[in-house]
Write a protein that holds these residues in place. Structure first.
Motif, PDB file in Angstrom:
ATOM      1  N   VAL A   1       9.695  10.481 -10.984  1.00 41.43           N
ATOM      2  CA  VAL A   1       8.300  10.306 -11.395  1.00 41.43           C
ATOM      3  C   VAL A   1       8.003   8.819 -11.433  1.00 41.43           C
ATOM      4  CG1 VAL A   1       6.584  10.679 -13.200  1.00 41.43           C
ATOM      5  CG2 VAL A   1       8.327  12.421 -12.771  1.00 41.43           C
ATOM      6  N   PHE A   2       6.984   8.421 -10.687  1.00 46.63           N
ATOM      7  CA  PHE A   2       6.546   7.018 -10.680  1.00 46.63           C
ATOM      8  C   PHE A   2       5.234   6.935 -11.450  1.00 46.63           C
ATOM      9  CE2 PHE A   2       4.069   3.549  -8.641  1.00 46.63           C
ATOM     10  CZ  PHE A   2       4.892   2.481  -9.002  1.00 46.63           C
ATOM     11  N   ILE A   3       5.244   6.244 -12.590  1.00 42.01           N
ATOM     12  CA  ILE A   3       4.029   6.150 -13.402  1.00 42.01           C
ATOM     13  C   ILE A   3       3.421   4.763 -13.265  1.00 42.01           C
ATOM     14  CG2 ILE A   3       4.752   7.929 -15.036  1.00 42.01           C
ATOM     15  CD1 ILE A   3       5.444   5.708 -17.018  1.00 42.01           C
TER      16      ILE A   3
ATOM     17  N   PRO B   1      -3.555   7.532  -6.538  1.00 43.66           N
ATOM     18  CA  PRO B   1      -2.121   7.800  -6.732  1.00 43.66           C
ATOM     19  C   PRO B   1      -1.331   7.707  -5.427  1.00 43.66           C
ATOM     20  CG  PRO B   1      -3.395   9.824  -6.914  1.00 43.66           C
ATOM     21  CD  PRO B   1      -4.380   8.693  -6.891  1.00 43.66           C
ATOM     22  N   VAL B   2      -1.960   8.071  -4.305  1.00 40.42           N
ATOM     23  CA  VAL B   2      -1.284   7.926  -3.015  1.00 40.42           C
ATOM     24  C   VAL B   2      -1.046   6.445  -2.728  1.00 40.42           C
ATOM     25  CG1 VAL B   2      -1.471   8.272  -0.520  1.00 40.42           C
ATOM     26  CG2 VAL B   2      -2.189  10.084  -2.086  1.00 40.42           C
ATOM     27  N   ALA B   3      -2.044   5.619  -2.996  1.00 39.38           N
ATOM     28  CA  ALA B   3      -1.887   4.177  -2.790  1.00 39.38           C
ATOM     29  C   ALA B   3      -0.749   3.620  -3.638  1.00 39.38           C
ATOM     30  CB  ALA B   3      -3.201   3.462  -3.118  1.00 39.38           C
ATOM     31  N   ALA B   4      -0.734   3.998  -4.915  1.00 45.54           N
ATOM     32  CA  ALA B   4       0.354   3.532  -5.782  1.00 45.54           C
ATOM     33  C   ALA B   4       1.704   3.980  -5.240  1.00 45.54           C
ATOM     34  CB  ALA B   4       0.150   4.052  -7.204  1.00 45.54           C
ATOM     35  N   GLY B   5       1.755   5.205  -4.725  1.00 44.67           N
ATOM     36  CA  GLY B   5       2.986   5.717  -4.135  1.00 44.67           C
ATOM     37  C   GLY B   5       3.423   4.927  -2.920  1.00 44.67           C
ATOM     38  N   LEU B   6       2.463   4.494  -2.099  1.00 46.45           N
ATOM     39  CA  LEU B   6       2.803   3.706  -0.912  1.00 46.45           C
ATOM     40  C   LEU B   6       3.473   2.393  -1.297  1.00 46.45           C
ATOM     41  CD1 LEU B   6      -0.449   4.245   1.189  1.00 46.45           C
ATOM     42  CD2 LEU B   6       1.813   5.227   1.632  1.00 46.45           C
TER      43      LEU B   6
ATOM     44  N   ASN C   1      11.143  13.194  -2.961  1.00 48.90           N
ATOM     45  CA  ASN C   1       9.893  13.810  -3.403  1.00 48.90           C
ATOM     46  C   ASN C   1       9.452  13.062  -4.663  1.00 48.90           C
ATOM     47  OD1 ASN C   1       9.888  15.850  -1.396  1.00 48.90           O
ATOM     48  ND2 ASN C   1      11.347  17.058  -2.604  1.00 48.90           N
ATOM     49  N   VAL C   2       8.345  12.353  -4.557  1.00 47.02           N
ATOM     50  CA  VAL C   2       7.905  11.467  -5.634  1.00 47.02           C
ATOM     51  C   VAL C   2       6.626  12.018  -6.268  1.00 47.02           C
ATOM     52  CG1 VAL C   2       7.183   9.127  -6.250  1.00 47.02           C
ATOM     53  CG2 VAL C   2       8.885   9.478  -4.436  1.00 47.02           C
TER      54      VAL C   2
ATOM     55  N   SER D   1      -7.249  10.144 -14.602  1.00 54.57           N
ATOM     56  CA  SER D   1      -5.807  10.276 -14.435  1.00 54.57           C
ATOM     57  C   SER D   1      -5.571  11.168 -13.226  1.00 54.57           C
ATOM     58  CB  SER D   1      -5.158  10.886 -15.682  1.00 54.57           C
ATOM     59  OG  SER D   1      -5.217   9.986 -16.765  1.00 54.57           O
ATOM     60  N   ASP D   2      -4.634  10.761 -12.381  1.00 54.38           N
ATOM     61  CA  ASP D   2      -4.403  11.471 -11.128  1.00 54.38           C
ATOM     62  C   ASP D   2      -2.913  11.609 -10.866  1.00 54.38           C
ATOM     63  OD1 ASP D   2      -7.257  11.553 -10.000  1.00 54.38           O
ATOM     64  OD2 ASP D   2      -6.994   9.421 -10.366  1.00 54.38           O
ATOM     65  N   CYS D   3      -2.552  12.721 -10.243  1.00 54.93           N
ATOM     66  CA  CYS D   3      -1.167  12.952  -9.847  1.00 54.93           C
ATOM     67  C   CYS D   3      -1.132  13.337  -8.367  1.00 54.93           C
ATOM     68  CB  CYS D   3      -0.537  14.082 -10.661  1.00 54.93           C
ATOM     69  SG  CYS D   3      -0.503  13.805 -12.447  1.00 54.93           S
ATOM     70  N   SER D   4      -0.161  12.792  -7.661  1.00 51.28           N
ATOM     71  CA  SER D   4       0.095  13.198  -6.279  1.00 51.28           C
ATOM     72  C   SER D   4       1.596  13.392  -6.114  1.00 51.28           C
ATOM     73  CB  SER D   4      -0.392  12.139  -5.287  1.00 51.28           C
ATOM     74  OG  SER D   4      -1.795  12.075  -5.250  1.00 51.28           O
ATOM     75  N   LEU D   5       1.980  14.529  -5.561  1.00 49.38           N
ATOM     76  CA  LEU D   5       3.388  14.774  -5.247  1.00 49.38           C
ATOM     77  C   LEU D   5       3.536  14.553  -3.749  1.00 49.38           C
ATOM     78  CD1 LEU D   5       5.482  17.612  -6.879  1.00 49.38           C
ATOM     79  CD2 LEU D   5       6.257  16.143  -5.028  1.00 49.38           C
ATOM     80  N   ILE D   6       4.372  13.568  -3.386  1.00 53.24           N
ATOM     81  CA  ILE D   6       4.413  13.069  -2.010  1.00 53.24           C
ATOM     82  C   ILE D   6       5.856  12.957  -1.536  1.00 53.24           C
ATOM     83  CG2 ILE D   6       3.535  11.273  -0.462  1.00 53.24           C
ATOM     84  CD1 ILE D   6       1.887  10.221  -2.855  1.00 53.24           C
ATOM     85  N   GLN D   7       6.087  13.337  -0.277  1.00 49.20           N
ATOM     86  CA  GLN D   7       7.363  13.042   0.360  1.00 49.20           C
ATOM     87  C   GLN D   7       7.314  11.583   0.813  1.00 49.20           C
ATOM     88  OE1 GLN D   7       7.367  15.994   3.490  1.00 49.20           O
ATOM     89  NE2 GLN D   7       8.620  17.406   2.296  1.00 49.20           N
TER      90      GLN D   7
END
Length: 450
Positions: A403-405, A194-199, A210-211, A221-227
């Motif tokens: 929220v980024f899915i 999820p961090v990779a997808a966020g990047l 805040n994503v 299934s994974d969730c990461s809350l990231i600045q």
């Protein structure tokens, strides 16, 4: 040269950064994704294939023992292994579906890596499976790029499939690390998927946010809350921006298995009774389709279980239904049933009804499934994903701005609506459902290996 490597439960893909752009590397012709499947003449063929065809040797004593055992058993069978005897991706699936009884077939070995209580030889076998798949993908990528690849960032879930918590995660990472090293990668890093997808999503942001990244893959299934945002793009130290992570072994495969169990298994006798009036034992119907559970599959395909199925069939009120389980056992057809459920899930993404077709060799079953029936079948799995989302927010104690899915199973309108139900006032966005993790891993590889 460095790549991002998404070793997924459903599919694998790799990418590199050229200039400022991420380029996904084609693996089969123009195809960017290869299904995470493998087939071979026998189970033992995998270890000998690595040694004889790819010149890849074991790193551990148990691996050496496994190789010697494999060579001995193949010799006793008179099997002379050729490089094209081991197939990957759609080639493997097609070959298995054409002759399931005489092919050793594996889907999603990533699902097994965190299983605790395995013997050293079993762990070495899983390592060989992963190494064979990684080696195949590395060779294909090098052929496409016409240059060697020595460095990689490999994606990993927050939690692998297994009941051992961090011990399961540690075991899985060790298997992946050794497999990647044997496949020829000299430097290996790991990053949460999820961090990779966020990047990858972060590269599109023009302001800090805040994503909450929700990555719903085939097995996890994974969730990461990231600045995230311009302030942090390209930085290698991101620990203070990673606010929370949650993850569980639940994903697209679980949707497929739930559909197969709740919509298909009644045609095999689930819910029926024996002549004595006792209900048929539920594990028989579950174990045959639990393709992500090593122990369940082992129990179903033993000769002892075949004898029990024959006994149950003789004493069944509906022997023609129980008899279908015997066909599943003899033809090793569990994967075929789950594949039919997967096709059902995909078809019902944009239509109200679908007629699933299950080929049992002796007969072909056609089972009608409605969108509402699918929704009911996967409700428990969807609830688990909703809990992951809520837990990630609770742990971070921060309300996300967006929220980024992502992930193949995030395409489901049922999943999207479930997230909207619990976060009604927060924008939900999506990118490349299949490619965001790969692209983010490539970006992180470009940062790590500058």
């Amino acid at each position: 040269m460095a790549i991002g490597f998404d070793f997924g439960t459903a599919n694998c893909s790799v990418a590199q950064v050229i200039g400022e752009q991420v380029k996904t590397i084609p693996l089969v012709g123009d195809e960017l994704y290869i299904p995470s499947t493998l087939c071979a003449p026998t189970r033992e063929s995998i270890s000998e294939y690595l040694f004889r065809c790819l010149n890849i040797s074991p790193l551990t004593d148990s691996g050496e023992n496994l190789l010697r055992r494999a060579i001995r058993m193949n010799d006793e069978e008179g099997l002379v292994l050729r490089p094209d005897d081991v197939l990957f991706g759609n080639q493997a699936l097609d070959f298995y579906l054409d002759d399931p009884k005489h092919v050793y077939y594996v889907k999603s070995p990533k699902s097994f890596l965190g299983t605790m209580g395995l013997r050293d030889m079993q762990l070495s076998f899983f390592e060989d499976l992963v190494c064979a798949m990684m080696g195949n993908i590395k060779q294909r990528a090098e052929l496409a790029l016409d240059k060697p690849i020595t460095e990689t960032v490999i994606g990993r879930p927050v939690n692998y499939h297994g009941r051992g918590g961090e011990e399961s995660n540690k075991q899985a990472i060790e298997i992946m690390q050794r497999a990647a090293q044997r496949a020829g990668f000299k430097h290996v890093e790991f990053q949460f998927e999820p961090v990779a997808a966020g990047l990858d999503y972060e590269a599109t942001l023009t302001s800090n946010k805040n994503v909450l990244v929700v990555d719903i893959g085939g097995g996890t299934s994974d969730c990461s809350l990231i600045q995230m945002g311009p302030e942090w793009i390209g930085k290698s130290q991101r620990n203070e921006t990673l606010l929370s992570h949650t993850g569980a072994a639940v994903g697209g495969n679980d949707f497929d298995i739930a559909i197969a169990f709740k919509r298909f298994m009644s045609e095999f006798g689930l819910g029926s009774h024996q002549l004595s009036g006792l209900p048929q034992p539920i594990p028989q119907f579950w174990n045959c389709i639990a393709i992500n559970d090593v122990e369940a599959q082992r129990k179903f395909y033993t000769m002892e279980n075949l004898k029990q199925l024959m006994t149950l069939t003789k004493s069944a009120q509906h022997p023609e239904q129980l008899g279908r389980l015997i066909h599943v056992h003899r033809g090793t057809l569990g994967h075929s049933i789950v594949r039919a459920a997967e096709k059902t899930k995909i078809a019902l993404g944009d239509q109200a009804h679908y007629s699933a077709e299950i080929d049992l060799l002796a007969e072909v079953l056609n089972i009608d499934v409605s969108y509402e029936q699918m929704e009911t079948a996967i409700a428990d799995t969807v609830d688990k994903i909703k809990r992951l989302v809520l837990d990630a927010i609770a742990h971070a104690q921060v309300t996300p701005d967006v929220v980024f899915i992502t992930g193949g199973s995030a395409r489901s309108p049922i999943v999207r609506q479930a997230i909207k139900d619990i976060l009604p006032n927060i924008e939900i966005v999506s990118g490349n459902y299949f490619g965001s993790v790969t692209a983010g891993l490539a970006r992180w590889a470009n940062t790590c290996f500058k």
